[in-house]
Write a protein that holds these residues in place. Structure first.
Motif, PDB file in Angstrom:
ATOM      1  N   SER A 101     -20.950 -29.797  25.630  1.00 28.15           N
ATOM      2  CA  SER A 101     -20.217 -30.008  24.395  1.00 28.15           C
ATOM      3  C   SER A 101     -20.633 -31.336  23.763  1.00 28.15           C
ATOM      4  CB  SER A 101     -18.719 -30.029  24.697  1.00 28.15           C
ATOM      5  OG  SER A 101     -17.995 -30.462  23.576  1.00 28.15           O
ATOM      6  N   ASN A 150     -18.941 -17.773  16.879  1.00 21.58           N
ATOM      7  CA  ASN A 150     -18.441 -18.345  15.625  1.00 21.58           C
ATOM      8  C   ASN A 150     -19.066 -17.660  14.417  1.00 21.58           C
ATOM      9  OD1 ASN A 150     -16.865 -20.280  16.935  1.00 21.58           O
ATOM     10  ND2 ASN A 150     -18.495 -21.792  16.922  1.00 21.58           N
ATOM     11  N   ASN A 159     -11.275 -17.152  22.894  1.00 21.75           N
ATOM     12  CA  ASN A 159     -10.773 -18.523  22.965  1.00 21.75           C
ATOM     13  C   ASN A 159      -9.995 -18.787  24.248  1.00 21.75           C
ATOM     14  OD1 ASN A 159     -11.436 -20.240  20.504  1.00 21.75           O
ATOM     15  ND2 ASN A 159     -10.975 -18.235  19.633  1.00 21.75           N
ATOM     16  N   GLU A 210     -16.107 -25.848  10.971  1.00 23.52           N
ATOM     17  CA  GLU A 210     -16.058 -27.141  11.671  1.00 23.52           C
ATOM     18  C   GLU A 210     -16.490 -26.969  13.123  1.00 23.52           C
ATOM     19  OE1 GLU A 210     -14.077 -29.809  14.507  1.00 23.52           O
ATOM     20  OE2 GLU A 210     -13.353 -27.801  14.065  1.00 23.52           O
ATOM     21  N   ARG A 211     -15.993 -25.944  13.757  1.00 28.50           N
ATOM     22  CA  ARG A 211     -16.343 -25.687  15.152  1.00 28.50           C
ATOM     23  C   ARG A 211     -17.828 -25.339  15.285  1.00 28.50           C
ATOM     24  NH1 ARG A 211     -12.949 -21.495  18.865  1.00 28.50           N
ATOM     25  NH2 ARG A 211     -13.632 -22.254  20.876  1.00 28.50           N
ATOM     26  N   GLN A 212     -18.343 -24.594  14.320  1.00 25.69           N
ATOM     27  CA  GLN A 212     -19.755 -24.206  14.346  1.00 25.69           C
ATOM     28  C   GLN A 212     -20.657 -25.439  14.296  1.00 25.69           C
ATOM     29  OE1 GLN A 212     -21.185 -21.624  15.265  1.00 25.69           O
ATOM     30  NE2 GLN A 212     -22.290 -20.540  13.677  1.00 25.69           N
ATOM     31  N   GLN A 255      -7.469 -22.252  17.212  1.00 27.49           N
ATOM     32  CA  GLN A 255      -8.058 -20.973  16.820  1.00 27.49           C
ATOM     33  C   GLN A 255      -7.154 -19.809  17.224  1.00 27.49           C
ATOM     34  OE1 GLN A 255     -10.915 -20.253  15.140  1.00 27.49           O
ATOM     35  NE2 GLN A 255     -11.539 -22.364  14.862  1.00 27.49           N
ATOM     36  N   ASP A 298     -20.604 -27.105  17.707  1.00 26.15           N
ATOM     37  CA  ASP A 298     -21.308 -26.290  18.700  1.00 26.15           C
ATOM     38  C   ASP A 298     -22.821 -26.364  18.493  1.00 26.15           C
ATOM     39  OD1 ASP A 298     -19.011 -25.567  20.027  1.00 26.15           O
ATOM     40  OD2 ASP A 298     -18.776 -23.667  18.968  1.00 26.15           O
ATOM     41  N   GLU A 317     -11.993 -29.612  23.406  1.00 28.68           N
ATOM     42  CA  GLU A 317     -12.401 -28.209  23.288  1.00 28.68           C
ATOM     43  C   GLU A 317     -11.206 -27.271  23.465  1.00 28.68           C
ATOM     44  OE1 GLU A 317     -15.196 -27.043  22.308  1.00 28.68           O
ATOM     45  OE2 GLU A 317     -16.628 -28.656  22.612  1.00 28.68           O
ATOM     46  N   HIS A 360      -9.265 -27.310  20.243  1.00 35.14           N
ATOM     47  CA  HIS A 360      -9.951 -26.478  19.240  1.00 35.14           C
ATOM     48  C   HIS A 360      -9.625 -24.994  19.466  1.00 35.14           C
ATOM     49  CE1 HIS A 360     -12.855 -29.723  18.033  1.00 35.14           C
ATOM     50  NE2 HIS A 360     -12.656 -29.118  16.884  1.00 35.14           N
ATOM     51  N   SER A 361      -9.758 -24.549  20.697  1.00 34.57           N
ATOM     52  CA  SER A 361      -9.510 -23.142  21.013  1.00 34.57           C
ATOM     53  C   SER A 361      -8.044 -22.773  20.821  1.00 34.57           C
ATOM     54  CB  SER A 361      -9.957 -22.824  22.442  1.00 34.57           C
ATOM     55  OG  SER A 361     -11.359 -22.863  22.519  1.00 34.57           O
TER      56      SER A 361
END
Length: 181
Positions: A105, A40, A76, A23-25, A153, A28, A146, A149-150
């Protein structure tokens, strides 16, 4: 080993990490964030390796995964510091795009509630065909998205690290007990 063991939990955590990384990829890639794209990609490969090691009872692969989770947490934390502008870092710098482009972003223009307005730059030499983009009304600033998200992670990486260490210790104890019989 039953299914509610550390091994099954680690398999679940690796699958969750893969979904979160994919999802993050995607986001990005949409924002042309080249440094996170590379990180990622490497993360996805190592998580698959850890997943394979867990399924196939290969403790060395799980050790590589555990070491990587520590590196991933560090990365992260850097991303959080970058977006919160800690220590002289600026979220407006081109650091994450390797100074190749002025992209940011994807969430900066497409976050929840954001309204994107474009103003034509015609008449200004060299900028024909370009437009100035302003974003207003965001319910949540992109930097906080963001950071979330981090943070997620980091959370699953830390839990994954703990379970990876546990699974490696269980695997090595089983090997030792088989050797001493």
């Amino acid at each position: 080993m039953g299914c509610c063991t550390g091994r099954c939990t680690l398999i679940f955590l690796c699958a969750l990490q893969l979904l979160a990384a994919l999802e993050r990829q995607v986001f990005d890639f949409l924002g042309y964030q080249w440094a996170p794209i590379l990180a990622n990609f490497l993360h996805i490969i190592i998580v698959i390796l850890g997943l394979f090691g867990t399924i196939q009872y290969r403790p060395r692969y799980i050790v590589v995964y555990a070491i990587w989770t520590a590196i991933w947490v560090t990365w992260n934390i850097f991303i959080i510091c970058f977006y919160l502008e800690v220590g002289g870092l600026s979220k407006d710098s081109e650091l994450l795009t390797f100074n190749i482009s002025r992209h940011q972003s994807w969430w900066s223009e497409n976050g929840p509630g954001c309204v994107r307005k474009e103003a034509s730059m015609s008449g200004i030499k060299g900028l024909d065909g370009h437009s100035y983009i302003s974003v207003i009304g965001c319910a949540l600033e992109y930097r906080y998205i963001e950071v979330m998200h981090s943070s997620f992670q980091i959370l699953i990486a830390l839990v994954g690290f703990v379970y990876a260490c546990y699974v490696v210790s269980v695997f090595t104890e089983e090997e030792d007990s088989c050797l001493h019989k």
